[in-house]
Design a protein around this motif. Structure first.
Motif, mmCIF file in Angstrom:
data_model
loop_
_atom_site.group_PDB
_atom_site.id
_atom_site.type_symbol
_atom_site.label_atom_id
_atom_site.label_comp_id
_atom_site.label_asym_id
_atom_site.label_seq_id
_atom_site.Cartn_x
_atom_site.Cartn_y
_atom_site.Cartn_z
ATOM 1 N N ASP A 110 0.858 -1.183 0.000
ATOM 2 C CA ASP A 110 0.000 0.000 0.000
ATOM 3 C C ASP A 110 0.896 1.235 0.000
ATOM 4 O OD1 ASP A 110 -1.731 2.108 0.554
ATOM 5 O OD2 ASP A 110 -2.682 1.120 2.270
ATOM 6 N N ILE A 111 0.794 2.052 -1.049
ATOM 7 C CA ILE A 111 1.625 3.265 -1.137
ATOM 8 C C ILE A 111 0.789 4.538 -0.993
ATOM 9 C CG2 ILE A 111 3.448 2.157 -2.491
ATOM 10 C CD1 ILE A 111 2.265 3.718 -4.965
ATOM 11 N N GLY A 112 -0.400 4.407 -0.415
ATOM 12 C CA GLY A 112 -1.279 5.559 -0.255
ATOM 13 C C GLY A 112 -0.626 6.724 0.467
ATOM 14 N N ALA A 146 -5.092 -4.918 -4.784
ATOM 15 C CA ALA A 146 -4.702 -5.084 -3.378
ATOM 16 C C ALA A 146 -5.912 -4.921 -2.466
ATOM 17 C CB ALA A 146 -3.614 -4.072 -3.014
ATOM 18 N N ASN A 147 -6.771 -3.963 -2.791
ATOM 19 C CA ASN A 147 -7.985 -3.753 -2.011
ATOM 20 C C ASN A 147 -8.851 -5.010 -2.038
ATOM 21 O OD1 ASN A 147 -9.651 -1.831 -0.483
ATOM 22 N ND2 ASN A 147 -11.071 -2.095 -2.187
ATOM 23 N N ASP A 148 -8.949 -5.637 -3.201
ATOM 24 C CA ASP A 148 -9.713 -6.866 -3.322
ATOM 25 C C ASP A 148 -9.081 -7.980 -2.479
ATOM 26 O OD1 ASP A 148 -11.914 -8.373 -4.609
ATOM 27 O OD2 ASP A 148 -10.250 -9.500 -5.494
ATOM 28 N N TRP A 149 -7.732 -8.093 -2.553
ATOM 29 C CA TRP A 149 -7.051 -9.122 -1.758
ATOM 30 C C TRP A 149 -7.197 -8.868 -0.264
ATOM 31 C CZ3 TRP A 149 -5.698 -13.709 -3.241
ATOM 32 C CH2 TRP A 149 -5.325 -13.941 -4.567
ATOM 33 N N SER A 150 -7.380 -7.628 0.148
ATOM 34 C CA SER A 150 -7.508 -7.328 1.587
ATOM 35 C C SER A 150 -8.849 -7.803 2.143
ATOM 36 C CB SER A 150 -7.337 -5.830 1.852
ATOM 37 O OG SER A 150 -8.531 -5.119 1.566
ATOM 38 N N LYS A 154 -8.980 -3.390 4.723
ATOM 39 C CA LYS A 154 -8.333 -2.086 4.577
ATOM 40 C C LYS A 154 -8.720 -1.503 3.236
ATOM 41 C CE LYS A 154 -3.932 0.222 4.891
ATOM 42 N NZ LYS A 154 -2.516 0.164 5.007
ATOM 43 N N LYS A 155 -8.917 -0.209 3.187
ATOM 44 C CA LYS A 155 -9.209 0.474 1.932
ATOM 45 C C LYS A 155 -7.878 0.916 1.322
ATOM 46 C CE LYS A 155 -11.447 2.686 -1.273
ATOM 47 N NZ LYS A 155 -11.340 2.024 -2.538
ATOM 48 N N ILE A 156 -7.519 0.317 0.190
ATOM 49 C CA ILE A 156 -6.259 0.620 -0.475
ATOM 50 C C ILE A 156 -6.560 1.295 -1.803
ATOM 51 C CG2 ILE A 156 -4.143 -0.354 -1.452
ATOM 52 C CD1 ILE A 156 -4.540 -2.709 0.546
ATOM 53 N N THR A 157 -6.062 2.499 -1.977
ATOM 54 C CA THR A 157 -6.294 3.250 -3.209
ATOM 55 C C THR A 157 -5.132 3.101 -4.177
ATOM 56 O OG1 THR A 157 -7.595 4.846 -1.956
ATOM 57 C CG2 THR A 157 -6.844 5.540 -4.139
ATOM 58 N N TYR A 158 -3.917 3.196 -3.663
ATOM 59 C CA TYR A 158 -2.714 3.091 -4.491
ATOM 60 C C TYR A 158 -1.805 1.996 -3.929
ATOM 61 C CZ TYR A 158 -4.121 7.781 -5.946
ATOM 62 O OH TYR A 158 -4.821 8.854 -6.411
ATOM 63 N N ALA A 159 -1.304 1.159 -4.809
ATOM 64 C CA ALA A 159 -0.394 0.097 -4.370
ATOM 65 C C ALA A 159 0.647 -0.157 -5.450
ATOM 66 C CB ALA A 159 -1.165 -1.192 -4.076
ATOM 67 N N GLU A 160 1.695 -0.845 -5.044
ATOM 68 C CA GLU A 160 2.697 -1.338 -5.991
ATOM 69 C C GLU A 160 2.734 -2.846 -5.870
ATOM 70 O OE1 GLU A 160 6.562 0.437 -5.890
ATOM 71 O OE2 GLU A 160 5.750 2.466 -5.921
ATOM 72 N N GLY A 161 2.966 -3.486 -7.012
ATOM 73 C CA GLY A 161 3.074 -4.934 -7.027
ATOM 74 C C GLY A 161 4.530 -5.344 -7.170
ATOM 75 N N PHE A 162 4.912 -6.360 -6.443
ATOM 76 C CA PHE A 162 6.273 -6.897 -6.487
ATOM 77 C C PHE A 162 6.208 -8.410 -6.611
ATOM 78 C CE2 PHE A 162 6.575 -2.963 -4.126
ATOM 79 C CZ PHE A 162 7.723 -2.373 -4.620
ATOM 80 N N CYS A 163 7.300 -8.982 -7.050
ATOM 81 C CA CYS A 163 7.467 -10.420 -7.014
ATOM 82 C C CYS A 163 8.608 -10.698 -6.051
ATOM 83 C CB CYS A 163 7.793 -10.980 -8.399
ATOM 84 S SG CYS A 163 8.058 -12.764 -8.381
#
Length: 178
Positions: A110-112, A146-150, A154-163
């Motif tokens: 989450d980078i909100g 990310a919001n869906d996975w939470s 938690k309400k997540i508006t901005y996220a970054e994805g990593f492997c």
């Protein structure tokens, strides 16, 4: 350098390894390995290792993994501290073509709280003004996922994805702490 200051990075190192094409030989990999052993970072963020649109990205990610692998071997670089393996997280490259690169997300951050600073830093790349729009849309899309996975925790508006490249190691399962 200006972008690094904006996001609070105080110690930054640049390597004159060229660009388009980036070339990496054993000496450069050994230098990177030595830096990893000297700095001993907890986490390394690097490029995804498959990017047909920008081979420099893929080569960078592969070089970092190779250097970390060498850092994990006792005696890899004589005169440096004992072996060390940090966690590696690979990030998306050549946005908005992540699907083409076969980017595999297994970690969302989450980078909100830091999103505005990130956009300010990206604006420093004046030769690529399209990056602001690309990274904004990507952060929104990753935030949606990310919001869906939470699952509503938690309400997540901005996220970054990593492997995550290196396996998780702990005394318990890494349960979500949202």
């Amino acid at each position: 350098v200006e972008a690094a200051k904006i996001i609070g990075i105080e110690d930054i190192r640049f390597f004159d390894y060229g660009d388009y094409p980036l070339t990496l030989d054993d000496v450069k990999i050994r230098t990177l390995t030595k830096d990893i052993l000297d700095i001993r970072p907890d986490v390394i963020l690097t490029h995804w290792t498959n990017d047909p649109l920008n081979e420099d990205h893929a080569l960078t990610g592969k070089a970092v993994i190779r250097a970390v692998s060498a850092a994990g071997m006792l005696g890899a670089v004589p005169g440096t501290p004992s072996h060390f393996i940090p966690d590696i997280f690979l990030f998306e490259t050549t946005l908005p073509h992540s699907e083409f690169n076969r980017f595999e997300i297994n970690t969302y951050i989450d980078i909100g709280d830091t999103y505005k600073k990130k956009m300010e830093a990206i604006r420093c790349f004046a030769v690529q003004p399209q990056l602001v729009q690309y990274y904004t849309r990507c952060a929104e899309n990753r935030g949606f996922a990310a919001n869906d996975w939470s699952r509503g925790r938690k309400k997540i508006t901005y996220a970054e994805g990593f492997c995550r490249y290196t396996p998780y190691l702990g005394n318990e399962l890494p349960l979500s702490a949202l």
